[in-house]
Each structure stands twice: as structure tokens, then as C-alpha cells.
Design an enzyme around this catalytic site. Structure first.
Site, PDB file in Angstrom:
ATOM      1  N   SER A   1       4.525   6.336 -17.473  1.00 41.83           N
ATOM      2  CA  SER A   1       5.720   6.895 -18.655  1.00 41.83           C
ATOM      3  C   SER A   1       5.724   5.940 -19.796  1.00 41.83           C
ATOM      4  O   SER A   1       5.413   6.279 -21.040  1.00 41.83           O
ATOM      5  CB  SER A   1       7.082   7.398 -18.675  1.00 41.83           C
ATOM      6  OG  SER A   1       7.076   7.853 -17.681  1.00 41.83           O
TER       7      SER A   1
ATOM      8  N   VAL B   1       9.676   4.982  -7.149  1.00 43.15           N
ATOM      9  CA  VAL B   1       9.197   5.270  -7.798  1.00 43.15           C
ATOM     10  C   VAL B   1       9.720   5.526  -9.330  1.00 43.15           C
ATOM     11  O   VAL B   1       9.024   5.696  -9.680  1.00 43.15           O
ATOM     12  CB  VAL B   1       9.230   6.918  -7.351  1.00 43.15           C
ATOM     13  CG1 VAL B   1       9.558   7.719  -8.337  1.00 43.15           C
ATOM     14  CG2 VAL B   1       8.844   7.216  -5.907  1.00 43.15           C
TER      15      VAL B   1
ATOM     16  N   ALA C   1       7.274   3.085 -10.732  1.00 43.01           N
ATOM     17  CA  ALA C   1       6.161   3.447 -11.272  1.00 43.01           C
ATOM     18  C   ALA C   1       5.681   4.710 -11.932  1.00 43.01           C
ATOM     19  O   ALA C   1       5.529   4.532 -13.055  1.00 43.01           O
ATOM     20  CB  ALA C   1       6.083   4.152  -9.283  1.00 43.01           C
ATOM     21  N   GLU C   2       7.091   5.658 -12.264  1.00 42.70           N
ATOM     22  CA  GLU C   2       7.203   6.372 -13.753  1.00 42.70           C
ATOM     23  C   GLU C   2       7.513   6.016 -14.593  1.00 42.70           C
ATOM     24  O   GLU C   2       6.873   5.995 -15.494  1.00 42.70           O
ATOM     25  CB  GLU C   2       8.052   7.502 -12.802  1.00 42.70           C
ATOM     26  CG  GLU C   2       8.363   8.799 -13.936  1.00 42.70           C
ATOM     27  CD  GLU C   2       9.062  10.066 -13.909  1.00 42.70           C
ATOM     28  OE1 GLU C   2       8.537  11.149 -15.051  1.00 42.70           O
ATOM     29  OE2 GLU C   2       9.375  10.147 -12.537  1.00 42.70           O
ATOM     30  N   SER C   3       8.748   5.024 -14.497  1.00 39.60           N
ATOM     31  CA  SER C   3       8.793   4.058 -16.193  1.00 39.60           C
ATOM     32  C   SER C   3       8.000   3.547 -16.381  1.00 39.60           C
ATOM     33  O   SER C   3       7.905   3.802 -17.353  1.00 39.60           O
ATOM     34  CB  SER C   3       9.926   2.778 -15.297  1.00 39.60           C
ATOM     35  OG  SER C   3      11.589   3.511 -15.220  1.00 39.60           O
TER      36      SER C   3
END
Length: 140
Positions: A68, A60, A63-65
Site C-alpha cells: 500500500s 499479511v 505485506a499489505e502495509s
């Protein structure tokens, strides 16, 4: 045709992650395409869970990095993006090596963005599929 609203250099993007969880875990952006961003994460003691496989939280983080970063690269001047929601479906375990994530836009709107991030192992088998929803706000 590119979706990015500004020019980005991979070295600058990676430098922007200094002193963050991305640097701590060894996350690197490796490619910026016309409508996608790619990054890697090592699978080692920094990213393992107690059973010796890639921690779902580390997936995660990748994925979020990536999502974003991509969302903020699309933002117009004077705007920024912050996370609203992320989900992740963990499909296959990984014990070692490198996991590669690719973030692609599903929706780029005035107030929200939705990004799909696919993580794959070194054999290009899907490890995780994540969906990230971002809010577009006035820059802080």
C-alpha cells in the site's frame, strides 16, 4: 530510474504509520529503492499466534502495509490507492527474529496496480509470498 512520483524520506514514511497497526506491531520501512520498498517486522509476542510462530495475519499486515505504501508512492498527484484484494501463501514458519518484506510492482496501471511482496526470514529463506491488488482512485 525510479518509479516513484514524489521524493520520500524513510523517516517520513515511518512517521506516517504512527498510531496504526504497523506501529503497534513494530513494522518499520528500512529501504526505498528505485522500484521497490523494504520493511521489517519483529517476530515476538505481538506477532505470534497461539502455537508460538508468526501469525499469518501479521505476515499479511507487513505485506499489505508495504504494498500500500509503494502503491501510493507511485500515484500521481490527485490520486490515491486503496486495497482491492490480497492473498498470501505461507511457506515457512518463524518463531523469533525479524521478517523482512520486499514489495515490487507487477503492474502499474491507470486504474489498478498489482504488487508482489516476498517475506523472508533472517537466513533469506522465503516465509510468505503475497500479491496485492490496488485500486487507483481520486484522492479523498
Amino acid at each position: 530510474m525510479t518509479i516513484w512520483n514524489r521524493s520520500y524520506d524513510i523517516d517520513q514514511v515511518n512517521a506516517s504509520m504512527n498510531n496504526t497497526i504497523a506501529e503497534t506491531l513494530g513494522l518499520l520501512v528500512t529501504e526505498i529503492g528505485p522500484d521497490y520498498i523494504v520493511g521489517t517486522l519483529p517476530v515476538d509476542k505481538r506477532t505470534h499466534q497461539p502455537m508460538g510462530i508468526l501469525h499469518g495475519g501479521a505476515s499479511v499486515v507487513l505485506a499489505e502495509s508495504l504494498g500500500s505504501l509503494a502503491a501510493n508512492m507511485v500515484c500521481e498527484k490527485g490520486s490515491a490507492c486503496v486495497g482491492l484484494d490480497i492473498n498470501a501463501n505461507h511457506i515457512r514458519s518463524v518463531r523469533s527474529g525479524i521478517v523482512t518484506g520486499t514489495a515490487k510492482a507487477v503492474h502499474i496501471g491507470r486504474r489498478t496496480q498489482v504488487w508482489e511482496i516476498r517475506l523472508a526470514n533472517e537466513e533469506d529463506k522465503t516465509v510468505c509470498v503475497s500479491r496485492l491488488t490496488m485500486a487507483v482512485i481520486d484522492a479523498i
